[in-house]
Design an enzyme around this catalytic site. Structure first.
Site, PDB file in Angstrom:
ATOM      1  N   PRO A 140       0.731  -1.180   0.145  1.00 27.21           N
ATOM      2  CA  PRO A 140      -0.174  -0.058  -0.169  1.00 27.21           C
ATOM      3  C   PRO A 140       0.586   1.283  -0.062  1.00 27.21           C
ATOM      4  CG  PRO A 140      -0.007  -0.980   2.124  1.00 27.21           C
ATOM      5  CD  PRO A 140       0.752  -1.980   1.144  1.00 27.21           C
ATOM      6  N   CYS A 141       1.462   1.351  -1.104  1.00 19.22           N
ATOM      7  CA  CYS A 141       2.286   2.674  -1.129  1.00 19.22           C
ATOM      8  C   CYS A 141       1.732   4.114  -1.156  1.00 19.22           C
ATOM      9  CB  CYS A 141       3.198   2.774  -2.529  1.00 19.22           C
ATOM     10  SG  CYS A 141       2.018   2.417  -4.142  1.00 19.22           S
ATOM     11  N   HIS A 142       0.275   3.815  -1.259  1.00 15.71           N
ATOM     12  CA  HIS A 142      -0.580   5.142  -1.178  1.00 15.71           C
ATOM     13  C   HIS A 142      -0.856   5.579   0.247  1.00 15.71           C
ATOM     14  CE1 HIS A 142      -3.292   1.717  -0.378  1.00 15.71           C
ATOM     15  NE2 HIS A 142      -4.158   2.489   0.361  1.00 15.71           N
TER      16      HIS A 142
END
Length: 177
Positions: A140-142
């Protein structure tokens, strides 16, 4: 996700976050892409020569279902999904592993993620790892944000920062309810 005797392939499908594509090798997922406006756009982001297969292994059909649930705003835990990180350096692997531990509805700064990965002065390097993330949503780089300015940082998925904001709002709304 355990795979046995799976042939490399890919699968493309539409969700509320746009068209998505999953590619896999013999052992695990090798790429995930999302936010595309067309199926053709997805095919341009998955490994060269990979054309969607008609016989999608059950674990990737299950992942498709989970990704569609996520896109609708449902909580989904992707910690079971195995990713192909064989070409990652130990630092990249540490960043990705720690990113995967960021809780739903929470964020972490690039500097905090660098510290968690054992390299407290490597915030820019963390940004580089996140910008080349082959497994968005699953990794989950967001949820990784800047500590200054607009607080969102960048986002290389189609839709850019507005898509990142949309995903963060989607998750925070679930946490608030």
């Amino acid at each position: 996700m355990t795979t046995t005797q799976v042939r490399p392939g890919c699968h493309v499908f539409n969700t509320k976050l746009g068209w998505m594509g999953i590619a896999w090798n013999e052992e695990c997922m090798s790429r995930l892409t999302f936010g595309h406006t067309t199926e053709k756009s997805v095919l341009g982001r998955i490994p060269a020569g990979c054309s969607p297969t008609r016989r999608v292994p059950r674990e990737y059909l299950a992942l498709e279902k989970q990704l569609k649930q996520y896109a609708r705003g449902d909580f989904v835990d992707f910690s079971h999904v195995q990713i192909d990180d064989a070409d990652y350096t130990p630092f990249q692997r540490a960043v990705v592993d720690n990113c995967r531990q960021i809780a739903w509805g929470k964020t972490m700064t690039y500097g905090e993620l660098a510290k968690a990965a054992g390299s407290p002065r490597a915030a820019r390097a963390v940004g580089s790892v996140m910008s080349s993330n082959r497994f968005p949503i699953v990794v989950p780089c967001h949820r990784v944000v800047s500590s200054t300015g607009d607080r969102f940082g960048g986002f290389t998925a189609p839709g850019g920062v507005p898509m990142k904001k949309r995903m963060l709002v989607l998750e925070k709304d679930l946490v608030a309810n």
